[in-house]
Write an enzyme that holds these catalytic residues in place. Structure first.
Site, mmCIF file in Angstrom:
data_model
loop_
_atom_site.group_PDB
_atom_site.id
_atom_site.type_symbol
_atom_site.label_atom_id
_atom_site.label_comp_id
_atom_site.label_asym_id
_atom_site.label_seq_id
_atom_site.Cartn_x
_atom_site.Cartn_y
_atom_site.Cartn_z
ATOM 1 N N GLY A 1 0.933 -1.194 -0.095
ATOM 2 C CA GLY A 1 0.039 -0.087 -0.091
ATOM 3 C C GLY A 1 0.895 1.134 -0.030
ATOM 4 C CD GLN A 2 1.000 4.976 -2.985
ATOM 5 O OE1 GLN A 2 1.498 5.689 -2.489
ATOM 6 N NE2 GLN A 2 0.925 4.475 -4.048
ATOM 7 C CB THR B 1 -2.156 5.061 6.303
ATOM 8 O OG1 THR B 1 -3.481 5.034 7.050
ATOM 9 C CG2 THR B 1 -0.987 4.109 7.173
ATOM 10 C CE1 TYR B 2 -0.804 11.119 12.369
ATOM 11 C CE2 TYR B 2 -3.249 10.658 12.918
ATOM 12 C CZ TYR B 2 -1.904 11.331 13.063
ATOM 13 O OH TYR B 2 -1.746 11.969 14.512
ATOM 14 C CB ALA C 1 -5.686 2.219 6.965
ATOM 15 N N GLY D 1 -1.278 -5.121 9.701
ATOM 16 C CA GLY D 1 -2.593 -5.428 9.825
ATOM 17 C C GLY D 1 -3.644 -4.177 9.554
ATOM 18 C CB VAL D 2 -6.960 -3.775 10.332
ATOM 19 C CG1 VAL D 2 -7.179 -4.591 9.133
ATOM 20 C CG2 VAL D 2 -7.294 -4.280 11.494
ATOM 21 C CB ALA D 3 -4.995 1.390 11.514
ATOM 22 C CB CYS E 1 -4.899 4.474 0.899
ATOM 23 S SG CYS E 1 -5.089 4.020 2.726
#
Length: 239
Positions: free
Chosen positions: A77-78, A80-81, A172, A185-187, A203
């Protein structure tokens, strides 16, 4: 690291608020050489403000980082924060021990977020061609089917151009798989300062709105949101 907070198949550890870079390094080390008595774990944490740039990340998508550090990482991916008020879940698992492959793994990560949101009365949506979970900006509680087409990417088809009309991103997703072992993983955005998202193209998509539960009027503590997400992840990722 605290003691596991649940006794399910995938031991869950609440790390608290931890810096991103050492956590990233610890994930990689765990994947390379996990303890013999605990080969898999689920880490829950939140990070101090940080922008992370995935393997496909383009520096021009970081518009104005200011005083927030930018860390290159090896997830997909790109940019993210991550920041306080966001539940970050890192499943460190062995996909070889499971009856599903990477695409199904990603689907299950997203499904855990969708079910967590449903517990809170919010309807989460997938957008074809754009991993993560999205909500309707005008009515995040609506169960109506999105108008976006296609809603799902057909197997073997090229990635469609995502349609974010009327949507905001609330979670994300980015993973890395090496020698069948998955990490990152996931946020899930719970109650954050959302301003830093305006400093990037989230993203890689310019102008993509980012939301959290708090701004939608959903009151839930970080601990409760993390517990619910962990429960769904441990069930959906069962070996």
């Amino acid at each position: 690291m605290k003691n596991p907070v649940t006794n399910l198949d995938l031991p869950v550890h609440d790390l608290g608020r931890v810096d991103y870079l050492p956590t990233f390094q610890a994930m990689k080390e765990f994947g390379l050489q996990p303890p013999p008595d605990e080969r898999e774990q689920l880490w829950l944490c939140e990070h101090p403000p940080v922008f992370t740039l995935g393997l496909a990340g383009r520096p021009e998508h970081v518009l104005a980082p200011g005083d927030i550090p930018v860390v290159a990482t090896d997830r997909g991916g790109q940019v993210t924060y991550h920041g306080p008020g966001q539940v970050v879940a890192y499943p460190l698992i062995d996909l070889k021990a499971r009856p599903y492959f990477v695409k199904e793994y990603v689907h299950r990560l997203e499904e855990a977020v969708i079910r967590t949101l449903a517990d809170l009365g919010v309807t989460g949506h997938r957008v074809a061609g754009a991993p993560g979970i999205y909500v309707r900006l005008d009515d995040p509680f609506s169960h109506a089917v999105l108008l976006q087409k296609p809603q799902h990417r057909a197997p073997g088809s090229p990635a469609p151009q995502p349609d974010f009309t009327g949507l905001g991103k609330i979670a994300a997703l980015g993973i890395k798989v090496s020698n069948h072992r998955a990490y990152h993983g996931v946020a899930l955005n719970v109650a954050m300062d959302l301003e830093p998202f305006s400093r990037i193209n989230p993203c890689g998509y310019a102008g993509l709105p980012t939301v959290d539960l708090s701004t939608m009027g959903v009151s839930v503590t970080w601990d409760d949101a993390a517990r619910q997400l962990a429960t769904h992840l441990t069930r959906l990722l069962a070996a």
